[in-house]
Design a protein around this motif. Structure first.
Motif, PDB file in Angstrom:
ATOM      1  N   ASN A  69       0.844  -1.205   0.000  1.00 41.86           N
ATOM      2  CA  ASN A  69       0.000   0.000   0.000  1.00 41.86           C
ATOM      3  C   ASN A  69       0.876   1.250   0.000  1.00 41.86           C
ATOM      4  O   ASN A  69       1.583   1.497  -0.938  1.00 41.86           O
ATOM      5  CB  ASN A  69      -0.971  -0.012   1.176  1.00 41.86           C
ATOM      6  N   ASN A  70       0.829   2.044   1.050  1.00 42.97           N
ATOM      7  CA  ASN A  70       1.655   3.254   1.027  1.00 42.97           C
ATOM      8  C   ASN A  70       2.954   3.102   1.785  1.00 42.97           C
ATOM      9  O   ASN A  70       3.639   4.077   2.066  1.00 42.97           O
ATOM     10  CB  ASN A  70       0.898   4.463   1.570  1.00 42.97           C
ATOM     11  N   ILE A  71       3.277   1.883   2.093  1.00 40.23           N
ATOM     12  CA  ILE A  71       4.577   1.632   2.710  1.00 40.23           C
ATOM     13  C   ILE A  71       5.520   1.154   1.617  1.00 40.23           C
ATOM     14  O   ILE A  71       5.231   0.191   0.907  1.00 40.23           O
ATOM     15  CB  ILE A  71       4.475   0.537   3.793  1.00 40.23           C
ATOM     16  N   LEU A  72       6.641   1.850   1.512  1.00 33.16           N
ATOM     17  CA  LEU A  72       7.682   1.386   0.596  1.00 33.16           C
ATOM     18  C   LEU A  72       8.777   0.763   1.449  1.00 33.16           C
ATOM     19  O   LEU A  72       9.410   1.436   2.266  1.00 33.16           O
ATOM     20  CB  LEU A  72       8.242   2.556  -0.220  1.00 33.16           C
ATOM     21  N   THR A  73       8.978  -0.527   1.284  1.00 33.50           N
ATOM     22  CA  THR A  73      10.005  -1.211   2.057  1.00 33.50           C
ATOM     23  C   THR A  73      11.275  -1.240   1.228  1.00 33.50           C
ATOM     24  O   THR A  73      11.246  -1.580   0.050  1.00 33.50           O
ATOM     25  CB  THR A  73       9.554  -2.644   2.379  1.00 33.50           C
ATOM     26  N   THR A  74      12.367  -0.845   1.842  1.00 39.39           N
ATOM     27  CA  THR A  74      13.634  -0.778   1.113  1.00 39.39           C
ATOM     28  C   THR A  74      14.658  -1.705   1.755  1.00 39.39           C
ATOM     29  O   THR A  74      14.733  -1.803   2.987  1.00 39.39           O
ATOM     30  CB  THR A  74      14.187   0.663   1.137  1.00 39.39           C
ATOM     31  N   GLY A  75      15.423  -2.368   0.906  1.00 38.06           N
ATOM     32  CA  GLY A  75      16.461  -3.270   1.412  1.00 38.06           C
ATOM     33  C   GLY A  75      17.811  -2.790   0.907  1.00 38.06           C
ATOM     34  O   GLY A  75      17.959  -2.467  -0.268  1.00 38.06           O
ATOM     35  N   GLY A  76      18.792  -2.717   1.793  1.00 39.77           N
ATOM     36  CA  GLY A  76      20.070  -2.147   1.402  1.00 39.77           C
ATOM     37  C   GLY A  76      21.229  -3.112   1.502  1.00 39.77           C
ATOM     38  O   GLY A  76      21.133  -4.203   2.075  1.00 39.77           O
ATOM     39  N   MET A  77      22.329  -2.638   0.943  1.00 38.34           N
ATOM     40  CA  MET A  77      23.553  -3.426   1.014  1.00 38.34           C
ATOM     41  C   MET A  77      24.058  -3.453   2.455  1.00 38.34           C
ATOM     42  O   MET A  77      24.862  -4.303   2.837  1.00 38.34           O
ATOM     43  CB  MET A  77      24.600  -2.767   0.128  1.00 38.34           C
ATOM     44  N   ASP A  78      23.532  -2.513   3.285  1.00 33.57           N
ATOM     45  CA  ASP A  78      23.924  -2.478   4.683  1.00 33.57           C
ATOM     46  C   ASP A  78      23.198  -3.560   5.490  1.00 33.57           C
ATOM     47  O   ASP A  78      23.365  -3.651   6.693  1.00 33.57           O
ATOM     48  CB  ASP A  78      23.636  -1.085   5.280  1.00 33.57           C
ATOM     49  N   GLY A  79      22.362  -4.340   4.834  1.00 35.06           N
ATOM     50  CA  GLY A  79      21.668  -5.420   5.535  1.00 35.06           C
ATOM     51  C   GLY A  79      20.392  -4.962   6.212  1.00 35.06           C
ATOM     52  O   GLY A  79      19.670  -5.766   6.806  1.00 35.06           O
ATOM     53  N   ARG A  80      20.098  -3.671   6.123  1.00 38.76           N
ATOM     54  CA  ARG A  80      18.903  -3.169   6.808  1.00 38.76           C
ATOM     55  C   ARG A  80      17.690  -3.206   5.887  1.00 38.76           C
ATOM     56  O   ARG A  80      17.805  -3.054   4.673  1.00 38.76           O
ATOM     57  CB  ARG A  80      19.116  -1.721   7.256  1.00 38.76           C
ATOM     58  N   ILE A  81      16.541  -3.377   6.520  1.00 34.68           N
ATOM     59  CA  ILE A  81      15.271  -3.303   5.799  1.00 34.68           C
ATOM     60  C   ILE A  81      14.463  -2.227   6.491  1.00 34.68           C
ATOM     61  O   ILE A  81      14.280  -2.262   7.714  1.00 34.68           O
ATOM     62  CB  ILE A  81      14.517  -4.641   5.861  1.00 34.68           C
ATOM     63  N   VAL A  82      13.993  -1.237   5.730  1.00 36.72           N
ATOM     64  CA  VAL A  82      13.269  -0.128   6.354  1.00 36.72           C
ATOM     65  C   VAL A  82      11.903   0.027   5.707  1.00 36.72           C
ATOM     66  O   VAL A  82      11.784   0.049   4.489  1.00 36.72           O
ATOM     67  CB  VAL A  82      14.064   1.190   6.206  1.00 36.72           C
ATOM     68  N   ASN A  83      10.887   0.124   6.541  1.00 35.56           N
ATOM     69  CA  ASN A  83       9.537   0.424   6.044  1.00 35.56           C
ATOM     70  C   ASN A  83       9.361   1.930   6.050  1.00 35.56           C
ATOM     71  O   ASN A  83       9.490   2.569   7.090  1.00 35.56           O
ATOM     72  CB  ASN A  83       8.479  -0.214   6.955  1.00 35.56           C
ATOM     73  N   ASN A  84       9.093   2.499   4.870  1.00 32.60           N
ATOM     74  CA  ASN A  84       8.924   3.941   4.747  1.00 32.60           C
ATOM     75  C   ASN A  84       7.492   4.274   4.381  1.00 32.60           C
ATOM     76  O   ASN A  84       6.986   3.786   3.374  1.00 32.60           O
ATOM     77  CB  ASN A  84       9.837   4.490   3.638  1.00 32.60           C
ATOM     78  N   ASP A  85       6.851   5.080   5.196  1.00 31.55           N
ATOM     79  CA  ASP A  85       5.513   5.545   4.832  1.00 31.55           C
ATOM     80  C   ASP A  85       5.717   6.785   3.968  1.00 31.55           C
ATOM     81  O   ASP A  85       6.132   7.840   4.453  1.00 31.55           O
ATOM     82  CB  ASP A  85       4.719   5.881   6.097  1.00 31.55           C
ATOM     83  N   VAL A  86       5.438   6.657   2.676  1.00 27.51           N
ATOM     84  CA  VAL A  86       5.795   7.740   1.745  1.00 27.51           C
ATOM     85  C   VAL A  86       4.908   8.962   1.880  1.00 27.51           C
ATOM     86  O   VAL A  86       5.175   9.987   1.268  1.00 27.51           O
ATOM     87  CB  VAL A  86       5.767   7.237   0.279  1.00 27.51           C
TER      88      VAL A  86
END
Lengths: 207, 471
Positions: free
Chosen positions: B245-262
């Motif tokens: 929905n309006n959460i953009l989940t991002t995965g990085g090379m740093d191993g972190r996963i972040v849920n972003n409410d855009v």
């Protein structure tokens, strides 16, 4: 009973697995015939275990059972099979009406070390014959299955068994408050098979 | 000196390119086609080695109990039913933690000649269906020059508005499948590029772009406007994205996963910490309840939204399952459209397996060795089939029947590993992008006319049947 010096035969793990899986095939056929899961006309008579045994002529059921018994055989050779359950369910509601439970106790030493055992083939056949006779006579006390039924087979294996791709995990399909009757067992000295039938109690027949 | 720069395309100067500039996403002319010569027929057997029983795991007490329990029954032929039931339930419980109960997948046929074809009973054996024809070659091939050959990125996505987005180097291209026209959305600055991930929002209009610089851009493609840039979310490149929905989940090379409410200013609402290396696979389940993440640390995590931490400060959440079965990077993830809580995952070069998981219990239901690096997985929405894309040596797309995992088709054509796959909104066509710098389209999931929904498929989003299928 006076002990006759019956000649003993060598039983290998493979041989025992074959005996057990073959037994299951015939037992399943017997149950399907006796409980009327498939119409009587779809069965044909063969001689086995010194008795006239009925085998289904229906291709699809035959294939199902053949695939099943070959997989059972493999599990038995590996000592991984704990029990086989033939479940009879109502076609309409899916409710489990009967459970034919075959418990298997495997001699671990044989699987581990590949030992062989000795037992007279005839004696094993006699034991199996006794079970088959009992299965046939169960009709006298098992409640009537007067609705169309379907069956399924569950295999209880060790939890670290790799699941072949033609099998999937299932629930136990238990019966609530069942009535249970234990039948004879047979022993190949490598595999001991106990038979037990549990069935849904008919309310009217409650003792 | 040459006037060939009229085409709207930029080259990353850091790369050595051949003097010839190929306009992107054009029909590939006579590209060298190398048909696969070898016929592979690996038997996908799953039988493990012969089991050597572990004495310590055998419960002698239970076995003895079961043996003697029988004898008692013989004496009391009419033992009370409740006692029997209790005994048996007890036995079941005792055995439960070391026993699996298995049933044969193909159920026995129903008795009687009456085949009630309209009643959908799960025990009914399906009558043999006509196998549909699966074209063995790509329907269309487009050029994709400068496609970055990096296994860990996710450079292609097909939106619900039937527009395919593909990142070639620093440039994001949009290919309208209905009209066949290509447009360039943006070329990012060299310092920020290359583009490392792309994902369409469910509305098919907004597009998220992850960059090598760790920035995440959010675009409105209908107006070609950059709406916002999320900065500081990750410390290194953003290789995977997933929308809920309006959460953009991002995965990085740093191993972190972040849920972003855009929608909000302080967009980072939740961080999932669990991977120690690059997060290359990220997929939300159909219900939006669970998130699957795969990393270069060979781990697969399942995160559940209901397990939100009550601690206001850290905002870090514990995973529901941490699954370590794969022996290589887990990038290919695909949630099953017709069975909830079923996830398919694929492992990289030293693993090569497709594994199936019950994400409720964390149990691995099946594992199939495909013989080749698994780059991507897609479920057929209309049939019970799974499509996988591979690398060395065949670079093929394999179509599997589920759950039997029988190979239904092997599509070859790509001459290098098939890194990315995306599915058309009507569920009939699959686009595959490969390190051989081509984008191929396969009518592998069926022709649009006969596409019908599978029993449990739920129609979500805007699958508008008026969109013309690419021809």
């Amino acid at each position: 009973m006076a002990s006759r010096t019956a000649s003993k035969d060598i039983i290998t793990l493979k041989g025992s697995a074959a005996i057990v899986s073959e037994f299951f095939g015939y037992a399943a056929n017997s149950i399907l015939y006796n409980r009327g899961v498939y119409p009587e006309e779809s069965f044909g008579k063969v001689k086995k275990y010194g008795l006239p045994m009925l085998l289904t002529q229906d291709k699809a059921v035959k294939t199902f059972l053949t695939n099943l018994t070959s997989q059972l055989s493999e599990w038995l050779e590996g000592g991984k099979l704990q029990r086989i359950v033939l479940v009879i369910m109502s076609k309409a509601t899916g409710e489990v009406l009967e459970r034919w439970n075959f418990n298997i106790i495997t001699d671990g030493e044989v699987v581990e070390k590949g030992a062989v055992k000795e037992k007279s083939d005839k004696e094993i056949m006699r034991e199996i014959q006794a079970i088959m006779r009992q299965v046939n006579s169960c009709i006298s006390f098992l409640p009537c299955l007067d609705e169309p039924c379907i069956f399924d087979v569950l295999a209880y294996t060790d939890s670290d068994t790799t699941v072949p791709f033609t099998w999937m995990e299932s629930d136990a399909k238990l019966i609530e408050n069942p009535q249970m009757v234990k039948l004879h067992s047979f022993d190949t000295k490598i595999h001991k098979v106990d038979t037990l039938v549990s069935y849904k109690v008919d309310d009217l027949d409650e003792q | 000196l040459r006037a060939a720069f009229s085409c709207s395309r930029s080259i990353s100067s850091g790369k050595n390119r051949a003097a010839v500039q190929r306009p992107p996403l054009q029909e590939a002319g006579s590209r060298p086609y190398m048909p696969s010569l070898s016929t592979r027929n690996p038997s996908a057997k799953c039988y493990g080695d012969r089991f050597i029983p572990d004495r310590s795991a055998m419960d002698m007490d239970v076995a003895h109990y079961l043996l003697t329990e029988g004898k008692k029954d013989k004496e009391n032929a009419a033992a009370s039913p409740s006692k029997e039931a209790y005994r048996r339930l007890l036995a079941e419980k005792l055995l439960n933690n070391r026993t699996r109960i298995l049933a044969f997948r193909n159920k026995p046929p129903e008795p009687e000649n009456v085949f009630a074809a309209d009643t959908v009973s799960s025990h009914q054996a399906k009558p043999a269906k006509q196998r549909r024809y699966i074209p063995q070659s790509a329907e269309r091939t487009l050029d994709a020059p400068d496609l970055v050959d990096d296994y860990y990125l996710n450079l292609m996505d097909w939106g619900s508005s039937n527009v395919l987005s593909i990142a070639l180097g620093d440039t994001m291209y949009l290919w309208d499948a209905s009209s066949g026209s290509t447009s360039e959305l943006v070329t990012v600055e060299e310092d920020n590029g290359p583009i490392t991930s792309v994902s369409w929002a469910p509305d098919g209009r907004h597009l998220a772009i992850g960059l090598n610089s760790s920035d995440i851009q959010l675009w409105d493609t209908s107006s070609s406007r950059l709406l916002r840039t999320l900065k500081g979310v990750h410390e290194s490149r953003v290789g995977s994205l997933a929308w809920n929905n309006n959460i953009l989940t991002t995965g990085g090379m740093d191993g972190r996963i972040v849920n972003n409410d855009v929608r909000i200013r302080d967009h980072a609402v939740q961080t999932y910490q669990g991977h120690s290396q690059e997060v290359c696979g990220l997929k939300w389940s159909g219900s939006g309840q669970q998130l699957a993440s795969g990393g270069n640390d060979n781990l697969l995590h399942i995160w559940d939204v209901s397990m939100a931490s009550s601690m206001p400060s850290a905002g870090r959440n514990q995973w529901l399952h941490r699954l370590e079965d794969h022996t290589a990077a887990v990038k290919a993830l695909a949630w099953c459209p017709f069975q909830s809580n079923l996830l398919a995952t694929g492992g990289g070069g030293s693993d090569r397996c497709i594994k199936f998981w019950n994400t409720h219990t964390g149990a691995c239901l099946n594992s199939v060795d495909t013989g080749s690096q698994v780059c991507s997985l897609l479920w057929n929405k209309n049939e019970r089939e799974l499509l996988s894309s591979h690398g060395f040596t065949q670079n093929q797309l394999t179509l599997w029947k589920y759950p039997s995992m029988v190979k239904m088709a092997e599509l070859t054509g790509h001459t290098s590993r098939v890194l990315f796959m995306a599915q058309s909104p009507d569920g009939c066509t699959v686009a595959s992008a490969s390190a051989d710098e081509t984008l191929r389209f396969w009518n592998v999931f069926g022709t649009p006319e006969v596409a019908k929904p599978a029993p449990k498929a739920s129609h979500s989003g805007m699958f508008n049947s008026s969109f013309a299928h690419i021809r």
